[in-house]
Design an enzyme around this catalytic site. Structure first.
Site, PDB file in Angstrom:
ATOM      1  N   HIS A   3       1.565  -1.700   0.123  1.00  0.00           N
ATOM      2  CA  HIS A   3       0.142  -0.195  -0.183  1.00  0.00           C
ATOM      3  C   HIS A   3       1.165   1.154  -0.219  1.00  0.00           C
ATOM      4  O   HIS A   3       0.663   1.585  -0.467  1.00  0.00           O
ATOM      5  CB  HIS A   3      -0.674   0.172   1.185  1.00  0.00           C
ATOM      6  CG  HIS A   3      -2.138   1.268   1.259  1.00  0.00           C
ATOM      7  ND1 HIS A   3      -2.964   1.373   0.913  1.00  0.00           N
ATOM      8  CD2 HIS A   3      -1.280   2.210   2.205  1.00  0.00           C
ATOM      9  CE1 HIS A   3      -3.354   2.844   0.770  1.00  0.00           C
ATOM     10  NE2 HIS A   3      -3.381   2.992   1.497  1.00  0.00           N
ATOM     11  N   GLU A   4       1.900   1.202   0.772  1.00  0.00           N
ATOM     12  CA  GLU A   4       2.442   2.308   0.875  1.00  0.00           C
ATOM     13  C   GLU A   4       3.550   2.704   0.137  1.00  0.00           C
ATOM     14  O   GLU A   4       3.725   4.097  -0.927  1.00  0.00           O
ATOM     15  CB  GLU A   4       3.369   2.707   2.229  1.00  0.00           C
ATOM     16  CG  GLU A   4       2.647   2.435   3.461  1.00  0.00           C
ATOM     17  CD  GLU A   4       1.567   3.792   3.660  1.00  0.00           C
ATOM     18  OE1 GLU A   4       1.551   4.603   2.965  1.00  0.00           O
ATOM     19  OE2 GLU A   4       0.782   3.835   4.154  1.00  0.00           O
ATOM     20  N   HIS A  64       1.752   5.179  -2.172  1.00  0.00           N
ATOM     21  CA  HIS A  64       1.578   6.390  -2.587  1.00  0.00           C
ATOM     22  C   HIS A  64       2.806   6.860  -2.814  1.00  0.00           C
ATOM     23  O   HIS A  64       3.187   7.542  -3.443  1.00  0.00           O
ATOM     24  CB  HIS A  64       1.967   6.121  -1.137  1.00  0.00           C
ATOM     25  CG  HIS A  64       0.141   6.314  -0.740  1.00  0.00           C
ATOM     26  ND1 HIS A  64      -0.733   6.883  -0.759  1.00  0.00           N
ATOM     27  CD2 HIS A  64      -0.275   5.529   0.528  1.00  0.00           C
ATOM     28  CE1 HIS A  64      -1.925   7.530  -0.092  1.00  0.00           C
ATOM     29  NE2 HIS A  64      -1.649   5.751   0.730  1.00  0.00           N
ATOM     30  N   GLU A  72      -4.119   7.777  -2.905  1.00  0.00           N
ATOM     31  CA  GLU A  72      -5.171   6.691  -2.118  1.00  0.00           C
ATOM     32  C   GLU A  72      -5.602   5.241  -3.436  1.00  0.00           C
ATOM     33  O   GLU A  72      -5.623   4.152  -3.136  1.00  0.00           O
ATOM     34  CB  GLU A  72      -6.252   7.005  -1.422  1.00  0.00           C
ATOM     35  CG  GLU A  72      -6.678   5.482  -0.822  1.00  0.00           C
ATOM     36  CD  GLU A  72      -5.847   5.199   0.627  1.00  0.00           C
ATOM     37  OE1 GLU A  72      -5.406   4.610   1.013  1.00  0.00           O
ATOM     38  OE2 GLU A  72      -4.743   6.389   0.759  1.00  0.00           O
TER      39      GLU A  72
END
Length: 523
Positions: A280-281, A284, A311
């Site tokens: 997830h990160e 980003h 997101e």
């Protein structure tokens, strides 16, 4: 005005904006350090440091030189600007003017107070969360709420206070529009969840994970981190321009595209949290590293369009890639190098896929599955709306939180830590941020489906651990485009052919979980 006059005013605007952005990058490093490295005894001093830097940033963002350059540019006829500046430069003028107008309505003292207040609130939140004691956090949360309402009323007096807060994260978004979106999602999602729960009761759910994929001491946090570093590199995170650390709450920050700092957390009790948190990160972080540089470095057009778009990139990588069976066909052998228990013959990509995609109503937002996740966001949206319109008091948050968890998901937090204190956002005055997570989830699916149409071998590439084509496509269509378009819907039209469509998200969920739970497909 001659072309040289227009170009001169534009360059003066750029120089002034860049000075402020460089200082904001310094502020980003102070914030990262506060959450990752700083000793707790330095909290008060850090608050003072951030307050001083915030005041200087405010001075730069409201400097008369910037105002004069923007006034020159804004007074020109539109056709004159079009003749001299290209579409990227015009977007810089549009967004610089928007920000200048709002910042000049907020005093230097108020900007400094916000930095000090949120730094103090973060430290109180960390302590209150550790003690599971909402009453400890409530007074400073009240301060942050009142401060946010004041700032919104000053900077966007033409807007409702909560609409103004939402607009900080999603351009032009309103509580009324969000209510429409969530109303469109709620019934079909509730129906899907009910069918899945019934399938679980009747024995149609995936089997429980094999022992090797269950929580336990075999999931050593240091070994998890070693695997995660390999995954980050394979996905395309550039460690020469970024780093990975651990923090209480996973986040991505740093000092712009040349210095991207991402964090996650690892636990033997929940291996999926650390590994999926990393993916997830990384989503980003790759958005940040892929931002447009060159002539537009540190200018508004290079910035991400909205928090929901940001997101969408983290959730695309986490859910559409990291939680897929194709990804685990590649990742399992890689994981086994760091986590030897995964070499057991009983462990398979299908088993990992089923373990990561169980649908179970849970207490913690960041651990929630795709089907129940939007309910966590609807809850927070309704609470924030109540705090802003006065129908809900800060003191009542734990009680109403627990009531809505029962209503939406049939579970009730046994403590504040697992309930109202689980998220860091309110300590940072990020009211209005939570809806971006749900919007991002919907955008992610829409963008990933477009990627599949553009890259016919995408699934086969993922099975081989080849993510370069997907990353390059995302960089070309989303990351490097930055804030060129005036809204997320405009970006989605360019990338996918249509504005945000909640129905696409619902169809994706139903078709995916039909294959896991034996329920009816959407098509």
């Amino acid at each position: 005005a001659t072309e040289a006059d227009v170009r001169g005013a534009y360059e003066r605007m750029c120089a002034a904006v860049r000075e402020a952005v460089r200082l904001e990058e310094v502020m980003g490093l102070l914030g990262w350090d506060e959450q990752v490295m700083m000793p707790p005894g330095a909290a008060e001093a850090r608050g003072r440091q951030k307050a001083v830097v915030a005041a200087v940033v405010h001075d730069k963002l409201t400097d008369s030189r910037l105002g004069d350059a923007l006034r020159e540019l804004r007074e020109l006829p539109g056709e004159r600007l079009d003749a001299v500046l290209d579409e990227w430069e015009r977007a810089n003028v549009r967004d610089a003017a928007r920000r200048f107008e709002r910042k000049t309505r907020m005093s230097r003292e108020l900007a400094a107070r916000e930095a000090e207040l949120t730094s103090r609130a973060y430290q109180v939140w960390v302590e209150a969360r550790a003690e599971s004691n909402f009453e400890k956090f409530a007074p400073v949360l009240q301060e942050v709420l009142e401060h946010t309402k004041l700032v919104m009323s000053l900077t966007k007096p033409e807007m409702d206070a909560y609409d103004a807060a939402l607009d900080e994260f999603e351009r032009g978004m309103s509580a009324a529009r969000l209510t429409e979106i969530f109303d469109e999602l709620r019934a079909p999602l509730q129906a899907l969840l009910n069918e899945i729960v019934e399938a679980e009761r009747s024995g149609c759910a995936p089997k429980d994970p094999v022992e090797a994929l269950q929580a336990g001491p075999q999931w050593d946090p240091d070994q998890q981190e070693a695997f995660c570093r390999e995954v980050a590199a394979a996905l395309g995170f550039d460690s020469a321009r970024g780093r990975l650390d651990r923090s209480v709450h996973p986040f991505t920050g740093g000092a712009g595209p040349h210095d991207v700092r991402m964090t996650t957390r690892f636990s033997a009790d929940n291996w999926a949290e650390g590994i999926m948190g990393l993916v997830h990160e990384a989503g980003h972080a790759m958005y940040e590293q892929g931002r447009r540089g060159g002539a537009h470095d540190a200018l508004p057009v290079s910035e991400p369009l909205s928090y929901g778009v940001h997101e969408s990139q983290s959730l695309l990588w986490e859910r559409c890639v990291g939680q897929s069976e194709a990804f685990w066909a590649w990742a399992l052998p890689v994981a086994a190098r760091s986590l030897p228990h995964l070499r057991e013959p009983s462990v398979s990509a299908r088993g990992a896929y089923e373990a990561l995609n169980r649908v179970r109503p849970s207490l913690i937002r960041v651990d929630a599955d795709e089907v129940t996740y939007p309910f966590h966001i609807m809850l927070r949206f309704e609470l924030e709306r109540g705090l802003f319109d006065g129908s809900l008091r800060v003191a009542d948050l734990p009680r109403v939180w627990n009531e809505k968890m029962r209503e939406y998901l049939g579970v009730e937090p046994p403590s504040d830590k697992e309930g109202v204190l689980q998220d860091v956002h309110w300590s940072g005055a990020a009211f209005g941020y939570f809806p971006s997570y749900a919007l991002g989830a919907m955008m992610a699916v829409q963008i990933f489906e477009a990627a599949g149409r553009a890259l016919p071998s995408l699934q086969a590439d993922m099975r081989r651990g080849e993510f370069g084509a997907l990353r390059a496509w995302l960089n070309e269509t989303v990351h490097s485009v930055g804030s060129l378009y005036p809204s997320p819907d405009d970006l989605l039209r360019a990338v996918t052919g249509s504005p945000l469509q909640p129905a696409v998200f619902v169809r994706y969920l139903r078709n995916k979980y039909a294959g896991l739970y034996g329920i009816a497909r959407a098509d």
